[in-house]
Design a protein around this motif. Structure first.
Motif, PDB file in Angstrom:
ATOM      1  N   VAL A  54     -13.510 -15.648  86.230  1.00  0.00           N
ATOM      2  CA  VAL A  54     -12.613 -14.699  86.044  1.00  0.00           C
ATOM      3  C   VAL A  54     -12.996 -13.324  86.851  1.00  0.00           C
ATOM      4  O   VAL A  54     -14.058 -12.912  87.054  1.00  0.00           O
ATOM      5  CB  VAL A  54     -12.474 -14.109  84.489  1.00  0.00           C
ATOM      6  CG1 VAL A  54     -11.804 -12.870  84.327  1.00  0.00           C
ATOM      7  CG2 VAL A  54     -12.087 -15.442  83.899  1.00  0.00           C
ATOM      8  N   GLU A  56     -11.113 -10.251  86.748  1.00  0.00           N
ATOM      9  CA  GLU A  56     -10.619  -9.182  86.030  1.00  0.00           C
ATOM     10  C   GLU A  56     -11.893  -8.622  85.358  1.00  0.00           C
ATOM     11  O   GLU A  56     -12.610  -9.281  84.839  1.00  0.00           O
ATOM     12  CB  GLU A  56      -9.531  -9.207  85.112  1.00  0.00           C
ATOM     13  CG  GLU A  56      -8.151  -9.616  85.855  1.00  0.00           C
ATOM     14  CD  GLU A  56      -7.891 -11.010  85.768  1.00  0.00           C
ATOM     15  OE1 GLU A  56      -8.774 -11.878  85.924  1.00  0.00           O
ATOM     16  OE2 GLU A  56      -6.566 -11.369  85.718  1.00  0.00           O
ATOM     17  N   SER A  69      -6.653 -12.807  80.779  1.00  0.00           N
ATOM     18  CA  SER A  69      -7.242 -13.121  82.404  1.00  0.00           C
ATOM     19  C   SER A  69      -6.667 -14.578  82.787  1.00  0.00           C
ATOM     20  O   SER A  69      -6.851 -15.480  82.497  1.00  0.00           O
ATOM     21  CB  SER A  69      -8.720 -12.850  82.502  1.00  0.00           C
ATOM     22  OG  SER A  69      -9.052 -11.846  81.592  1.00  0.00           O
TER      23      SER A  69
END
Ligand SMILES: Nc1ncnc2c1ncn2[C@@H]1O[C@H](COP(=O)(O)OP(=O)(O)O)[C@@H](O)[C@H]1O
Ligand SMILES: [Mg+2]
Length: 148
Positions: A54, A56, A69
């Motif tokens: 991920v 973010e 996300s």
């Protein structure tokens, strides 16, 4: 079921333990985190998200208690049931979408709805204490029950 017990000596170690767990996950799953305030559940969630790729920034979910996300290997849904427990339907919606759902304060689900969630991975984080019973500032015990 596999049970792993680890001692973490710093936020970085907790992050790494979660990162390592996530990097080995190849299926959507439901993950519960239980532990008192400040034990490191959000820290664990950050490491876990990064282990899924991920991109973010992971913070505590907003007042709605959910953040999504989509930049990692699976959709990553981070929930926090401290103030608000979401309905099972909503959790199932994300599961149908092949997401990995990670829930802080998951024990509040059972407290509110009087039924258990079917967790594939259950993580318990606890403070560790010295001989006098004082909390050791940076040490945590992390117990991971993994049925995957
Ligand atoms: N071994 C450790 N693992 C995780 N966090 C730690 C550890 N030692 C100290 N901390 C600190 O404890 C706090 C944990 O915060 P957070 O992850 O938001 O907890 P929670 O989500 O469980 O309330 C952070 O300030 C972090 O720096
Ligand atoms: Mg938190």
């Amino acid at each position: 079921m596999k049970i792993i017990k680890k001692v973490s000596n710093s936020p970085e170690e907790t992050f790494d333990i979660a990162f390592e767990l996530a990097s080995r996950i190849n299926n959507p799953c439901l993950i519960g985190l239980t532990g008192e305030m400040g034990t490191g559940k959000t820290c664990f969630a950050k490491g876990f998200a990064e282990g899924l790729g991920v991109k973010e920034l992971i913070t505590s979910p907003t007042f709605l208690g959910i953040s999504e996300s989509y930049s990692g290997r699976f959709p990553f849904i981070h929930m926090d049931f401290y103030k608000k427990v979401v309905l099972r339907n909503l959790i199932e919606h994300f599961q149908k979408n092949k997401s990995i759902v990670l829930i802080e304060w998951v024990d509040n689900f059972e407290a509110v709805f009087k039924e258990k969630l079917n967790l594939e991975i259950n993580v318990l984080i606890q403070y560790l204490k010295d001989k006098e019973g004082l909390i050791l500032e940076n040490k945590r015990e992390i117990i991971i029950e993994n049925s995957l």
